[in-house]
Design a protein around this motif. Structure first.
Motif, PDB file in Angstrom:
ATOM      1  N   GLY A  75     -74.246  53.072  73.616  1.00 51.29           N
ATOM      2  CA  GLY A  75     -74.401  51.623  73.660  1.00 51.29           C
ATOM      3  C   GLY A  75     -73.514  50.912  72.672  1.00 51.29           C
ATOM      4  O   GLY A  75     -73.675  49.713  72.439  1.00 51.29           O
ATOM      5  N   LYS A  76     -72.541  51.635  72.119  1.00 48.10           N
ATOM      6  CA  LYS A  76     -71.612  51.071  71.120  1.00 48.10           C
ATOM      7  C   LYS A  76     -70.995  49.739  71.545  1.00 48.10           C
ATOM      8  O   LYS A  76     -70.932  48.811  70.754  1.00 48.10           O
ATOM      9  N   SER A  77     -70.505  49.697  72.780  1.00 43.60           N
ATOM     10  CA  SER A  77     -69.781  48.491  73.205  1.00 43.60           C
ATOM     11  C   SER A  77     -70.709  47.285  73.267  1.00 43.60           C
ATOM     12  O   SER A  77     -70.400  46.232  72.712  1.00 43.60           O
ATOM     13  N   ASP A 137     -62.312  47.073  70.672  1.00 44.18           N
ATOM     14  CA  ASP A 137     -62.752  48.294  71.348  1.00 44.18           C
ATOM     15  C   ASP A 137     -61.597  49.299  71.319  1.00 44.18           C
ATOM     16  O   ASP A 137     -60.663  49.212  72.121  1.00 44.18           O
ATOM     17  N   THR A 138     -61.652  50.261  70.389  1.00 47.32           N
ATOM     18  CA  THR A 138     -60.540  51.216  70.272  1.00 47.32           C
ATOM     19  C   THR A 138     -60.543  52.236  71.407  1.00 47.32           C
ATOM     20  O   THR A 138     -59.490  52.741  71.796  1.00 47.32           O
ATOM     21  N   GLY A 139     -61.723  52.515  71.964  1.00 47.37           N
ATOM     22  CA  GLY A 139     -61.794  53.425  73.114  1.00 47.37           C
ATOM     23  C   GLY A 139     -60.992  52.863  74.285  1.00 47.37           C
ATOM     24  O   GLY A 139     -60.330  53.605  75.013  1.00 47.37           O
ATOM     25  N   VAL A 170     -65.333  46.758  64.705  1.00 43.81           N
ATOM     26  CA  VAL A 170     -64.430  47.711  65.354  1.00 43.81           C
ATOM     27  C   VAL A 170     -65.235  48.913  65.815  1.00 43.81           C
ATOM     28  O   VAL A 170     -65.913  49.558  65.016  1.00 43.81           O
ATOM     29  N   GLU A 171     -65.183  49.216  67.111  1.00 49.71           N
ATOM     30  CA  GLU A 171     -65.958  50.350  67.610  1.00 49.71           C
ATOM     31  C   GLU A 171     -65.056  51.490  68.053  1.00 49.71           C
ATOM     32  O   GLU A 171     -63.963  51.278  68.581  1.00 49.71           O
ATOM     33  N   GLY A 172     -65.519  52.719  67.819  1.00 48.51           N
ATOM     34  CA  GLY A 172     -64.743  53.884  68.236  1.00 48.51           C
ATOM     35  C   GLY A 172     -65.405  55.174  67.822  1.00 48.51           C
ATOM     36  O   GLY A 172     -66.631  55.330  67.910  1.00 48.51           O
ATOM     37  N   ARG A 173     -64.564  56.123  67.395  1.00 43.94           N
ATOM     38  CA  ARG A 173     -65.057  57.445  67.013  1.00 43.94           C
ATOM     39  C   ARG A 173     -64.757  57.756  65.551  1.00 43.94           C
ATOM     40  O   ARG A 173     -65.500  58.471  64.885  1.00 43.94           O
ATOM     41  N   ASP A 174     -63.619  57.245  65.089  1.00 46.72           N
ATOM     42  CA  ASP A 174     -63.077  57.608  63.777  1.00 46.72           C
ATOM     43  C   ASP A 174     -62.840  56.378  62.910  1.00 46.72           C
ATOM     44  O   ASP A 174     -62.010  56.402  62.022  1.00 46.72           O
ATOM     45  N   ILE A 175     -63.547  55.288  63.212  1.00 48.40           N
ATOM     46  CA  ILE A 175     -63.251  54.028  62.517  1.00 48.40           C
ATOM     47  C   ILE A 175     -63.625  54.137  61.038  1.00 48.40           C
ATOM     48  O   ILE A 175     -62.812  53.853  60.153  1.00 48.40           O
TER      49      ILE A 175
HETATM   50  O1  C5P Z   1     -65.606  54.688  73.730  1.00 50.11           O
HETATM   51  P1  C5P Z   1     -64.999  55.227  74.981  1.00 50.11           P
HETATM   52  O2  C5P Z   1     -65.911  56.118  75.760  1.00 50.11           O
HETATM   53  O3  C5P Z   1     -64.390  54.164  75.847  1.00 50.11           O
HETATM   54  O4  C5P Z   1     -63.785  56.124  74.479  1.00 50.11           O
HETATM   55  C1  C5P Z   1     -62.996  56.847  75.390  1.00 50.11           C
HETATM   56  C2  C5P Z   1     -62.417  58.073  74.719  1.00 50.11           C
HETATM   57  O5  C5P Z   1     -61.412  57.693  73.772  1.00 50.11           O
HETATM   58  C3  C5P Z   1     -63.403  58.944  73.921  1.00 50.11           C
HETATM   59  O6  C5P Z   1     -64.020  59.886  74.756  1.00 50.11           O
HETATM   60  C4  C5P Z   1     -62.491  59.605  72.886  1.00 50.11           C
HETATM   61  O7  C5P Z   1     -61.881  60.747  73.422  1.00 50.11           O
HETATM   62  C5  C5P Z   1     -61.406  58.577  72.668  1.00 50.11           C
HETATM   63  N1  C5P Z   1     -61.539  57.788  71.438  1.00 50.11           N
HETATM   64  C6  C5P Z   1     -61.052  58.326  70.264  1.00 50.11           C
HETATM   65  N2  C5P Z   1     -61.077  57.588  69.115  1.00 50.11           N
HETATM   66  C7  C5P Z   1     -61.571  56.334  69.112  1.00 50.11           C
HETATM   67  C8  C5P Z   1     -62.100  55.781  70.301  1.00 50.11           C
HETATM   68  C9  C5P Z   1     -62.080  56.541  71.459  1.00 50.11           C
HETATM   69  O8  C5P Z   1     -60.591  59.453  70.261  1.00 50.11           O
HETATM   70  N3  C5P Z   1     -61.554  55.630  67.980  1.00 50.11           N
END
Ligand code: C5P
Length: 218
Positions: free
Chosen positions: A15-17, A33-35, A126-131
């Motif tokens: 539910g990040k977004s 949205d970095t994804g 800022v949303e993502g994985r490694d922010i």
């Molecule tokens: O958040 P979302 O599902 O749209 O992200 C898509 C893909 O982008 C993730 O599965 C991941 O592999 C990659 N991602 C990432 N680093 C981020 C954001 C997303 O590696 N900061």
């Protein structure tokens, strides 16, 4: 608040977004949205027939597509070479390929630089994985949003319109993406991040909780 940087990390379907957009709208902040950027690069690679099984081929083209991200939480926009790809990047072909593209260091270096440019003086969620860990380690507020696998699969299935498959199939696809992301794209809470478990909460409750964390950190 006008200069704050809020990092929201977490796995797919947490539910990040929705939460990040809701918090940004509530507090009058920008939103990134970095994804969507990783998805946009992946979309371009698919369009241009880059061999996604070949990390070297991905690296060669990593800097080619022009990615422009809007920062309005009410209407997150993203273009690749001027083309509006906001809908196309949510398609299954992109979702299936994005983890492999995001694992290539040249792609990450390029997008991280772009993300830092957009973050600029702050005032942004800022949303993502490694922010929190990599992109903005100095962020004043760091949230790791999570939810049970079932809750995430249910949410993603509803987002997809429910018609595209069973919750079980969605759950399987999610788990597969988590496995790849875990290996390369840092899927754990960063030091200093506050873990918010959304499993038993409504969207409004999560937005309130995260907004509270932000206000407390400011
Ligand atoms: O958040 P979302 O599902 O749209 O992200 C898509 C893909 O982008 C993730 O599965 C991941 O592999 C990659 N991602 C990432 N680093 C981020 C954001 C997303 O590696 N900061």
């Amino acid at each position: 608040l006008s200069r704050i940087v809020v990092a929201v990390d977490g796995p797919s379907g947490s539910g990040k977004s929705s939460v990040s957009r809701g918090v940004a709208a509530k507090l009058g902040l920008r939103y990134l949205d970095t994804g969507a950027q990783y998805r946009a690069v992946t979309y371009w690679m698919l369009q241009n027939k880059v061999d996604l099984a070949d990390p070297a081929a991905i690296a060669v083209d990593a800097a080619v597509p022009a990615i422009v991200s809007g920062t309005d939480p009410g209407a997150p926009a993203i273009t690749v070479d001027g083309e509006d790809v906001a809908a196309a990047i949510r398609e299954a072909d992109v979702t299936g390929a994005v983890s492999a593209v995001a694992a290539v260091p040249a792609v990450r270096a390029r997008l991280i630089a772009l993300q830092r440019e957009i973050i600029g003086a702050g005032g942004i969620v800022v949303e993502g994985r490694d922010i929190a860990a990599v992109v903005a380690p100095d962020a004043a507020a760091k949230v790791f949003l999570t939810a049970s696998e079932d809750a995430r699969a249910r949410r993603r299935n509803t987002e997809n319109g429910g018609g595209s498959g069973t919750v079980a199939a969605t759950r399987e696809a999610l788990t597969r993406r988590d496995t790849v992301d875990n290996r390369t794209n840092a899927l754990a809470a960063a030091p200093g991040a506050i873990v918010v478990d959304a499993t038993e909460l409504t969207l409004e409750q999560v937005i309130d909780k995260v907004a509270g964390i932000v206000i407390h950190a400011a």
